[in-house]
Motif scaffolding. Structure first.
Motif, short mmCIF file in Angstrom:
data_model
loop_
_atom_site.label_atom_id
_atom_site.label_comp_id
_atom_site.label_asym_id
_atom_site.label_seq_id
_atom_site.Cartn_x
_atom_site.Cartn_y
_atom_site.Cartn_z
N ASP A 1 100.70 28.88 9.44
CA ASP A 1 101.84 28.24 9.72
C ASP A 1 103.26 28.58 9.64
O ASP A 1 103.96 27.84 9.53
CB ASP A 1 101.33 26.81 8.87
N LEU A 2 103.24 29.58 9.17
CA LEU A 2 104.36 30.21 8.75
C LEU A 2 105.59 30.37 10.00
O LEU A 2 105.17 30.86 11.08
CB LEU A 2 104.55 31.67 8.23
N LYS A 3 106.78 29.86 9.89
CA LYS A 3 107.84 29.89 10.89
C LYS A 3 108.91 30.41 10.30
O LYS A 3 109.75 29.88 9.49
CB LYS A 3 107.97 28.11 11.29
N VAL A 4 109.32 31.67 10.64
CA VAL A 4 110.41 32.34 10.19
C VAL A 4 111.22 33.22 11.38
O VAL A 4 110.55 33.41 12.45
CB VAL A 4 110.23 33.42 9.05
N THR A 5 112.21 33.62 11.00
CA THR A 5 113.12 34.42 12.00
C THR A 5 112.61 35.78 11.76
O THR A 5 111.87 36.17 11.21
CB THR A 5 114.64 34.34 11.61
N ARG B 1 104.88 39.71 23.82
CA ARG B 1 104.53 39.79 24.91
C ARG B 1 102.93 39.68 25.26
O ARG B 1 102.51 38.98 26.25
CB ARG B 1 104.73 41.33 25.67
N GLN B 2 102.06 40.04 24.36
CA GLN B 2 100.68 40.00 24.20
C GLN B 2 100.25 38.48 23.87
O GLN B 2 99.18 38.25 24.18
CB GLN B 2 100.14 40.90 23.00
N GLY B 3 101.05 37.65 23.52
CA GLY B 3 100.82 36.28 23.39
C GLY B 3 100.32 36.08 21.89
O GLY B 3 99.96 34.79 21.43
N VAL B 4 100.50 37.02 20.84
CA VAL B 4 100.18 36.92 19.49
C VAL B 4 100.90 35.93 18.98
O VAL B 4 100.66 35.16 18.16
CB VAL B 4 99.84 38.06 18.96
N LEU B 5 102.24 36.21 19.23
CA LEU B 5 103.44 35.41 18.67
C LEU B 5 104.34 34.77 19.74
O LEU B 5 104.22 35.20 20.87
CB LEU B 5 104.32 36.09 17.70
N ARG B 6 104.91 33.72 19.40
CA ARG B 6 105.72 32.97 20.27
C ARG B 6 107.05 32.56 19.58
O ARG B 6 107.00 32.38 18.28
CB ARG B 6 105.08 31.83 20.77
N GLU B 7 108.07 32.17 20.47
CA GLU B 7 109.20 31.91 19.67
C GLU B 7 109.48 30.26 19.90
O GLU B 7 108.86 29.66 20.74
CB GLU B 7 110.25 32.46 20.54
N GLU B 8 110.01 29.66 18.92
CA GLU B 8 110.27 28.17 18.80
C GLU B 8 111.49 28.01 18.28
O GLU B 8 112.03 28.67 17.29
CB GLU B 8 109.14 27.71 17.69
N LYS B 9 112.38 27.24 18.97
CA LYS B 9 113.65 26.73 18.76
C LYS B 9 113.68 25.65 17.89
O LYS B 9 112.94 24.60 17.89
CB LYS B 9 114.53 26.54 20.02
#
Length: 316
Positions: free
Chosen positions: A20-24, A72-80
């Protein structure tokens, strides 16, 4: 195996431990730098994490490219966030990234990641500076001095005029005094290397101008904000110039980046040449601002400093 093949495993391990980690992105760099610093010196895994010190602390081009690839591979995504900050989040669609590191490395990553508070990531980054920065100047300037501007400006709203704005951290010390003291501690910790000879000259000139700026802010709060904002703007350019140079020094980069040193030095020299007229313009502005303020008796702080200097002189 190359670093570009191995580093994604490290990143996957971070999210395996904290799905659940959300970091820069910057935080990921710092986490992996801490992982490298924690591993034993003879651990071969350290070689897959090459870093150099730059504007926001330890930075790795390999980590950055790995993050791009995993996005690009879809493992990670960006969230604003509501404030516009971009966070990296584990994408639910690829499923559990799985345990991809050996037990020893997995334990190190787990211990570091579990100890991080995502809401206080700045504290973690500050500790990275104090624990690992190759030169004392770096944490003193980046952690102690630069953040002081925000507190100083926040404590005095635009248009506000008062002579009793005190730091919340230390109610007995004015926040401008704290900022000035931090600057002089930085000056005492300048990096004594031929590469920084001209930089140090510019820094000393800036520190002299900043000292006058702090005096102006104490004497006339009607012009405090523009003077402090100008001082802050030049302070940031000084840091960016320094960061461009420190990565060139032996203690500022891993051997992986030795091929970049020539280009880095060209960039540093160019930035340094642009800094000189900026500092000159700033000090001229401060002198003009000081000339518009009627002379006053020295404040109690100045009297105490002068008294201590006189006592020290006659005690020799």
């Amino acid at each position: 195996m190359s670093p570009s093949e191995v580093v994604p495993r490290f990143i996957r391990e971070i999210y395996r431990v904290r799905p659940d980690l959300k970091v820069t992105r910057t935080a990921i760099h710092k986490i992996l730098f801490e992982v490298k610093a924690t591993l034993p010196e003879n651990d071969p895994e350290r070689g897959y994490l090459p870093f150099y010190w730059y504007k926001y602390g330890p930075y790795s081009e390999v980590v950055e490219s790995s993050l791009d690839s995993m996005k690009r591979q879809g493992v990670l995504r960006e969230e604003k966030t509501e404030t516009g900050k971009t966070l990296l989040v584990l994408n639910a669609s690829p499923g559990d990234p799985g345990s991809v590191c050996e037990d020893g490395l997995s334990a190190v990553v787990g211990r570091i990641v579990r100890g991080i508070d995502p809401y206080r990531i700045g504290t973690f980054v500050d500790r990275i500076y104090w624990d690992y920065a190759p030169y004392e100047f770096m944490p003193r300037y980046k952690v102690d001095f630069l953040p002081g501007f925000e507190g100083c400006l926040a404590s005095r709203l635009e248009g506000q005029r008062t002579l009793s704005q005190w730091s919340l951290c230390d109610p007995e010390t004015p926040d401008i005094d704290r900022l000035e003291d931090a600057l002089y501690m930085c000056e005492a910790a300048l990096v004594e290397d031929p590469l920084f000879r001209d930089f140090n000259d510019e820094f000393v000139a800036y520190a002299s101008g900043a000292g006058k700026a702090f005096d102006i802010a104490r004497m006339d709060e009607s012009i405090m904000r523009p003077v402090i904002l100008a001082t802050q703007a030049v302070a940031l350019e000084i840091w960016y110039t320094f960061a461009g140079g420190v990565r060139i020094l032996e203690g500022g980069h891993d051997d992986y980046y030795n091929g970049r040193l020539g280009r880095w030095e060209q960039e540093y020299r160019k930035t340094l040449s642009a800094l000189a007229p900026m500092v000159s313009t700033y000090t001229g502005y401060i002198r003009e601002s000081a000339g518009r303020i009627p002379s006053r008796e020295p404040d109690e702080r100045r009297k105490r400093i002068l008294s201590s200097l006189i006592e020290g002189y006659f005690s020799i």
